[in-house]
Design a protein around this motif. Structure first.
Motif, PDB file in Angstrom:
ATOM      1  N   ALA A 285      52.424  40.383  47.029  1.00 34.11           N
ATOM      2  CA  ALA A 285      53.664  41.071  47.387  1.00 34.11           C
ATOM      3  C   ALA A 285      54.211  41.890  46.219  1.00 34.11           C
ATOM      4  O   ALA A 285      54.796  42.956  46.405  1.00 34.11           O
ATOM      5  N   ASP A 286      54.031  41.379  45.006  1.00 36.92           N
ATOM      6  CA  ASP A 286      54.499  42.119  43.828  1.00 36.92           C
ATOM      7  C   ASP A 286      53.551  41.876  42.664  1.00 36.92           C
ATOM      8  O   ASP A 286      52.545  41.170  42.787  1.00 36.92           O
ATOM      9  N   GLU A 287      53.880  42.418  41.525  1.00 35.58           N
ATOM     10  CA  GLU A 287      52.996  42.399  40.362  1.00 35.58           C
ATOM     11  C   GLU A 287      52.665  40.977  39.904  1.00 35.58           C
ATOM     12  O   GLU A 287      51.548  40.703  39.453  1.00 35.58           O
ATOM     13  N   SER A 288      53.603  40.065  40.044  1.00 35.69           N
ATOM     14  CA  SER A 288      53.389  38.700  39.574  1.00 35.69           C
ATOM     15  C   SER A 288      52.358  37.947  40.399  1.00 35.69           C
ATOM     16  O   SER A 288      51.875  36.891  39.988  1.00 35.69           O
ATOM     17  N   ASP A 289      51.979  38.485  41.580  1.00 36.29           N
ATOM     18  CA  ASP A 289      51.017  37.799  42.444  1.00 36.29           C
ATOM     19  C   ASP A 289      49.565  38.078  42.067  1.00 36.29           C
ATOM     20  O   ASP A 289      48.665  37.421  42.587  1.00 36.29           O
ATOM     21  N   PHE A 290      49.341  39.038  41.179  1.00 39.63           N
ATOM     22  CA  PHE A 290      47.977  39.298  40.738  1.00 39.63           C
ATOM     23  C   PHE A 290      47.510  38.155  39.835  1.00 39.63           C
ATOM     24  O   PHE A 290      48.202  37.796  38.878  1.00 39.63           O
ATOM     25  N   PRO A 291      46.356  37.559  40.131  1.00 41.92           N
ATOM     26  CA  PRO A 291      45.862  36.455  39.282  1.00 41.92           C
ATOM     27  C   PRO A 291      45.511  36.948  37.887  1.00 41.92           C
ATOM     28  O   PRO A 291      45.267  38.134  37.660  1.00 41.92           O
ATOM     29  N   ASP A 292      45.480  36.008  36.969  1.00 40.81           N
ATOM     30  CA  ASP A 292      45.069  36.305  35.592  1.00 40.81           C
ATOM     31  C   ASP A 292      43.562  36.527  35.575  1.00 40.81           C
ATOM     32  O   ASP A 292      42.780  35.584  35.737  1.00 40.81           O
TER      33      ASP A 292
END
Length: 517
Positions: A285-292
């Motif tokens: 949904a937003d940038e923080s949801d992209f895995p490391d």
């Protein structure tokens, strides 16, 4: 009452024939050789005049004759055989009931590593037949012969090969094309994850070239941040994409975003590879949801939303990552996906490096021809037996036929329906089925679908459809998604639509076919 059309002609009229190597090498004129070979093998085309290979064959036969080889043991070889669809070529092949004999011809020594790799790859393509494989490489300028034994090359004498040919002189009574079905070599990561994880596959030459090019570029100082792999259905982009992800996950964390519904294949692969995480597009949904992760793969990117594409590009550049997209513009399923023109936006990403897979390897040429003619009557189709056209007067009869073919090993693919608007699609939800959205990225040997009163051909011969109960979906796009998942056999049931049935019969029938009702 059912109307069933099954075409009984299955083989090409001019299937490649085996040849006698003594007979083949009696002419030493290069131009005559190719014409003569075409005549003996009943090949549909003349081979290119590869002078060095022909000379190597002449040297091999002369040396075998010097060792006492007779004409019978030189009989029944397939010369320059190419596996249909895959493009894999063998210089010399002989099939007996006991063993398969493969001899590769080299005019000069190409090095042990290359010789070993070629014979190992050859063994992979031949092992499914179930006979022991005797693999050799002959270097004509030195007269050296090597045999592939236990992953090593062993130097052998020409007398040894002569004795082998005498021992296994009687050929098997087979059709060579029947031995090499594409399903024996193609591995679907999502349908057969175990085979994928065990690496029971070999990339085609084009796939291998693209893979090596990408790995070389990402290891260079000026590596692009973005790559894309484009290819129509059946070109092998999913296998290449997942192979790249698996390869790069050996050393770095990778994330694969699937633009569709996740299935058990995704779960198996993700759980088996420590550094690879597979998630659905809907989870971001937003940038923080992209895995490391170091590398991000967007599978089926033609379905990604413009908003998510923009977020992905921003995240990759901000965090100095590398992103890969795979897509097929023809596989869009909805009006929104068509209107977004997302593939053009991907191609226009600044600095992106793109590659396009051209050769279809999943479906055979005749099936490709039928699928093309299904959507446009202007495209000519060949008479084939791998397509069955059935007729049902109503949904109840169609359901019975679907169940019959499911028991024959066919996978039923239903159209994705609408949750808010009931339709005829809902009638088949009590069957065991996949929807057209479920099968994204997958492939099946045999598929059955239906075409009802929603389909028709316009005055120009193009397949059209009435509005889908879901305002965003298009029946013809969903049908295309379904039928292009097939590898071997396709069955289409026409439901209560005699004009369509009549037209489809015309696409599969010919004077050479035999119709049964």
């Amino acid at each position: 009452m059912y109307g069933i059309i099954i075409l009984t002609t299955t083989k090409e009229v001019n299937e490649l024939q085996s040849v006698n190597l003594f007979t083949l090498t009696r002419t030493r004129n290069i131009s005559d050789f190719t014409s003569f070979e075409k005549h003996l093998s009943r090949r549909k085309y003349k081979l290119q005049e590869r002078e060095r290979e022909i000379e190597s064959l002449n040297v091999l036969v002369d040396m075998l004759l010097d060792e006492g080889a007779d004409l019978f043991c030189l009989d029944s070889f397939y010369y320059s055989y190419v596996i249909p669809q895959l493009g894999k070529e063998f210089d010399l092949l002989k099939f007996t009931d006991s063993v398969i004999i493969n001899i590769e011809l080299k005019s000069e020594d190409v090095g042990e590593e290359r010789r070993l790799r070629q014979l190992k790859n050859n063994r992979h393509y031949l092992k499914h037949i179930g006979c022991p494989v005797l693999s050799f490489v002959f270097v004509s300028n030195t007269g050296e012969l090597y045999e592939y034994i236990n992953d090593k090359l062993c130097c052998q004498s020409m007398k040894y090969l002569c004795e082998i040919l005498k021992k296994y002189s009687v050929p098997a009574d087979i059709s060579v094309n029947d031995l090499f079905k594409v399903s024996n070599f193609l591995v679907s990561p999502l349908c057969t994850p175990d085979r994928f994880l065990k690496e029971e596959y070999i990339l085609t030459q084009q796939q291998e070239t693209f893979k090596n090019s990408i790995l070389e570029k990402i290891n260079s100082p000026d590596s692009p941040d973005f790559f894309y792999i484009e290819g129509s259905a059946g070109t092998g982009k999913t296998l290449l994409f997942y192979d790249l992800a698996k390869n790069l996950s050996d050393n770095e964390k990778c994330c694969l975003i699937h633009c569709g519904s996740l299935n058990s294949g995704h779960t198996s692969i993700s759980s088996a590879i420590d550094n690879l995480t597979i998630i659905s597009m809907n989870k971001i949904a937003d940038e923080s949801d992209f895995p490391d992760c170091r590398y991000i793969f967007v599978d089926g990117a033609h379905r990604i939303t413009t908003e998510l594409l923009e977020k992905t590009v921003f995240w990759v550049r901000k965090n100095n990552k590398t992103c890969f997209f795979s897509f097929d513009k023809k596989q869009v399923l909805s009006r929104n996906e068509t209107a977004a023109e997302i593939t053009d936006k991907i191609k226009n990403i600044n600095g992106i490096c793109g590659m396009c897979l051209k050769n279809k390897i999943r479906t055979n040429k005749m099936m490709q021809s039928f699928i093309s003619s299904l959507f446009s009557l202007k495209r000519k189709n060949q008479n084939i037996s791998s397509v069955s056209i059935l007729y049902a007067g109503n949904n109840s009869e169609a359901a019975e036929l679907i169940e019959l073919y499911r028991k024959k090993g066919y996978v039923f693919i239903n159209y994705t329906g609408s949750k808010s608007n009931p339709s005829s699609i809902d009638y088949f939800t009590n069957q065991e089925y996949c929807t057209t959205h479920d099968v994204i990225g997958q492939e099946f040997d045999n598929i059955i679908m239906y075409m009802d009163e929603n389909f028709y051909y316009d005055s120009h011969g193009f397949l059209c459809s009435h509005p889908h109960p879901h305002e965003n979906y298009i029946y013809t796009n969903l049908l295309f998604q379904g039928v292009t998942r097939v590898k071997e056999k396709l069955c289409l049931i026409v439901i209560n639509n005699e004009p369509l049935f009549h037209t489809l019969l015309g696409t599969v029938s010919s004077d050479n076919g035999k119709n049964q009702r």
